[in-house]
Motif scaffolding. Structure first.
Motif, PDB file in Angstrom:
ATOM      1  N   VAL A 165      -5.922  49.583 -14.066  1.00 61.62           N
ATOM      2  CA  VAL A 165      -7.382  49.446 -14.030  1.00 61.62           C
ATOM      3  C   VAL A 165      -8.052  50.445 -14.960  1.00 61.62           C
ATOM      4  CG1 VAL A 165      -9.424  49.772 -12.573  1.00 61.62           C
ATOM      5  CG2 VAL A 165      -7.473  48.473 -11.713  1.00 61.62           C
ATOM      6  N   THR A 166      -7.648  51.707 -14.885  1.00 58.83           N
ATOM      7  CA  THR A 166      -8.321  52.734 -15.672  1.00 58.83           C
ATOM      8  C   THR A 166      -7.982  52.654 -17.159  1.00 58.83           C
ATOM      9  OG1 THR A 166      -6.537  54.289 -15.121  1.00 58.83           O
ATOM     10  CG2 THR A 166      -8.487  54.313 -13.721  1.00 58.83           C
ATOM     11  N   ILE A 178      -6.790  41.927 -10.110  1.00 53.68           N
ATOM     12  CA  ILE A 178      -6.649  42.711 -11.336  1.00 53.68           C
ATOM     13  C   ILE A 178      -6.036  41.868 -12.444  1.00 53.68           C
ATOM     14  CG2 ILE A 178      -5.417  44.670 -12.376  1.00 53.68           C
ATOM     15  CD1 ILE A 178      -5.740  46.110  -9.678  1.00 53.68           C
ATOM     16  N   LEU A 233     -14.493  46.767 -12.709  1.00 56.09           N
ATOM     17  CA  LEU A 233     -14.185  46.678 -11.277  1.00 56.09           C
ATOM     18  C   LEU A 233     -15.179  47.519 -10.496  1.00 56.09           C
ATOM     19  CD1 LEU A 233     -12.377  46.014  -8.843  1.00 56.09           C
ATOM     20  CD2 LEU A 233     -10.826  47.827  -9.593  1.00 56.09           C
ATOM     21  N   GLU A 246     -14.672  44.512  -5.228  1.00 60.31           N
ATOM     22  CA  GLU A 246     -13.670  44.915  -4.237  1.00 60.31           C
ATOM     23  C   GLU A 246     -14.350  45.641  -3.087  1.00 60.31           C
ATOM     24  OE1 GLU A 246     -11.149  45.790  -1.803  1.00 60.31           O
ATOM     25  OE2 GLU A 246     -10.187  44.785  -3.488  1.00 60.31           O
ATOM     26  N   LEU A 264     -16.165  48.954  -6.922  1.00 61.75           N
ATOM     27  CA  LEU A 264     -15.482  49.258  -5.682  1.00 61.75           C
ATOM     28  C   LEU A 264     -16.455  49.447  -4.519  1.00 61.75           C
ATOM     29  CD1 LEU A 264     -12.928  51.799  -7.187  1.00 61.75           C
ATOM     30  CD2 LEU A 264     -12.520  49.379  -6.635  1.00 61.75           C
ATOM     31  N   GLY A 316     -10.048  43.123  -5.493  1.00 62.34           N
ATOM     32  CA  GLY A 316      -9.492  43.996  -6.523  1.00 62.34           C
ATOM     33  C   GLY A 316      -8.062  44.397  -6.226  1.00 62.34           C
ATOM     34  N   ILE A 324      -9.423  50.674  -5.071  1.00 62.15           N
ATOM     35  CA  ILE A 324      -8.532  49.849  -5.892  1.00 62.15           C
ATOM     36  C   ILE A 324      -7.327  49.430  -5.047  1.00 62.15           C
ATOM     37  CG2 ILE A 324      -7.057  49.815  -7.948  1.00 62.15           C
ATOM     38  CD1 ILE A 324      -8.921  51.983  -9.119  1.00 62.15           C
ATOM     39  N   VAL A 325      -6.957  48.168  -5.138  1.00 63.09           N
ATOM     40  CA  VAL A 325      -5.895  47.550  -4.324  1.00 63.09           C
ATOM     41  C   VAL A 325      -6.008  48.000  -2.863  1.00 63.09           C
ATOM     42  CG1 VAL A 325      -4.285  47.037  -6.183  1.00 63.09           C
ATOM     43  CG2 VAL A 325      -4.176  49.266  -5.154  1.00 63.09           C
ATOM     44  N   ASN A 326      -7.117  47.642  -2.257  1.00 67.52           N
ATOM     45  CA  ASN A 326      -7.452  48.087  -0.907  1.00 67.52           C
ATOM     46  C   ASN A 326      -6.360  47.776   0.116  1.00 67.52           C
ATOM     47  OD1 ASN A 326      -9.593  48.984   1.140  1.00 67.52           O
ATOM     48  ND2 ASN A 326      -9.109  46.920   1.851  1.00 67.52           N
ATOM     49  N   TYR A 362      -1.012  50.267 -10.214  1.00 67.34           N
ATOM     50  CA  TYR A 362      -2.189  49.404 -10.338  1.00 67.34           C
ATOM     51  C   TYR A 362      -3.443  50.199 -10.703  1.00 67.34           C
ATOM     52  CZ  TYR A 362       0.825  45.833  -8.352  1.00 67.34           C
ATOM     53  OH  TYR A 362       1.872  44.952  -8.134  1.00 67.34           O
ATOM     54  N   ARG A 363      -3.545  51.430 -10.205  1.00 73.65           N
ATOM     55  CA  ARG A 363      -4.696  52.252 -10.585  1.00 73.65           C
ATOM     56  C   ARG A 363      -4.691  52.537 -12.078  1.00 73.65           C
ATOM     57  NH1 ARG A 363      -5.456  57.432 -11.557  1.00 73.65           N
ATOM     58  NH2 ARG A 363      -3.365  58.026 -10.858  1.00 73.65           N
TER      59      ARG A 363
END
Length: 329
Positions: free
Chosen positions: A82-83, A14, A89, A31, A91, A9, A35-37, A78-79
């Motif tokens: 996603v939202t 994404i 997604l 992921e 997590l 993710g 998000i964007v770990n 990026y969050r």
């Protein structure tokens, strides 16, 4: 059963999810962390080499305070993608295996097993650090990840490496009051270091604020010192902490377990068709930096975000072909 499972993710995962949603392909992104770990685990003060527009995905504007955004701005960008796009997604769900039976993939996590007709691996390379392979590397004082310079204030810190991550850590920790020593295997600071940062560290080394040992390696890490092999011979230095920022590598075992061929040379490049991003396993695709194998400097967000469009176009082509075949029958 879904048309597509995307593993990872990050920005490229994404981007794949956005493209799948636009094309009406059913999908799920898995992921292992937030998000964007990988970006979340970057140093807190990290600033990108790229400008914000080059980090954009799907044409969604990325507005930052400076031309080159910082970690917290990227996390926000990026969050929000996603939202606001309501991406599917999931997590904190690490994929442990990918098995293909017939034309269907089984993707397993500790929580469930999912079925899909296609899979994209977009996992990056940040999970597995390149080890020093020296005695004492497993001591608690040693880390392969750097987060916050405040932690090292007033401490004797050895930073191993000469790339962006090592140079950033050395400068930030020195400015917070650490006594910093750089241990560099090669003859100089890396040429790929950010152009506005490289002169800074060279000046700090020249004036003696940061001590540097070039053409040198750590031979042993002890509780209160490190042992260096230098051109001048063995050097022992008092030491509190070691940041071994020697780079990272993809999880090749995960790729080979899924059936993906890996080149036998030192580059360890996974096999894929650059026209479709499909691997030697039909229906299994690669996207992002993982495509480069050990050449982790080859692919970035800005030059791999197009992988999403390439892959989804190929998946849509297959879906149309299968639909046409069924109608013919």
């Amino acid at each position: 059963m879904t048309d597509l499972i995307i593993i990872g993710g990050g920005p490229i995962g994404i981007a794949c999810g956005l493209e799948a949603k636009k094309k009406g392909i059913s999908y799920k992104i898995l992921e292992k962390g937030p998000i964007v770990n990988s970006l979340f685990n970057y140093p807190v003060n990290m600033q990108f080499f790229s400008s914000s527009e080059r980090l954009e995905i799907d044409g969604i504007p990325f507005i930052s305070n400076e031309a080159k955004p910082k970690r917290n701005e990227a996390l926000e960008y990026y969050r929000r993608i996603v939202t606001s796009n309501d991406l599917n997604l999931q997590l904190f769900e690490r994929v442990t295996s990918i098995v293909k039976v017939g034309e269907v993939f089984s993707v397993t996590t500790p929580k469930a097993t999912y079925s899909a007709r296609n899979v994209i691996i977009a996992t990056g390379f940040y999970d597995l650090p390149n080890p020093l392979n020296v005695p004492g590397e497993d001591l608690p004082k040693v880390s392969h990840y750097y987060k916050d310079p405040h932690f090292y204030a007033g401490q004797k810190l050895a930073v191993v490496g000469a790339s962006n991550s090592a140079v950033d850590a050395a400068l930030e920790c020195w400015r917070k009051g650490a006594e910093v020593t750089l241990v560099v295997r090669g003859p100089e600071i890396g040429r790929r270091v950010k152009y506005w940062v490289r002169p800074d560290v060279l000046n700090r080394i020249e004036e003696g604020s940061i001590r540097a040992y070039f053409n040198s390696t750590i031979q042993e890490i002890r509780q209160e010192q490190i042992v260096l092999d230098t051109p001048q011979g063995t050097v022992m230095l008092p030491n509190d902490f070691v940041l071994a920022l020697t780079g990272y590598r993809p999880n090749f075992a995960f790729l080979t377990a899924a059936g993906i061929s890996i080149s036998e040379d030192e580059k360890k490049r996974p096999h894929y068709d650059p026209q479709t991003m499909e691997t030697n396993v039909s229906g299994l695709y690669l996207a992002g930096v993982i495509c480069g194998g050990m050449e982790t400097h080859k692919w970035f967000i800005e030059n791999s975000r197009e992988h999403a469009k390439i892959i989804l176009e190929h998946i849509c082509f297959k879906v149309r072909a299968e639909s046409s075949s069924r109608q013919t029958l």
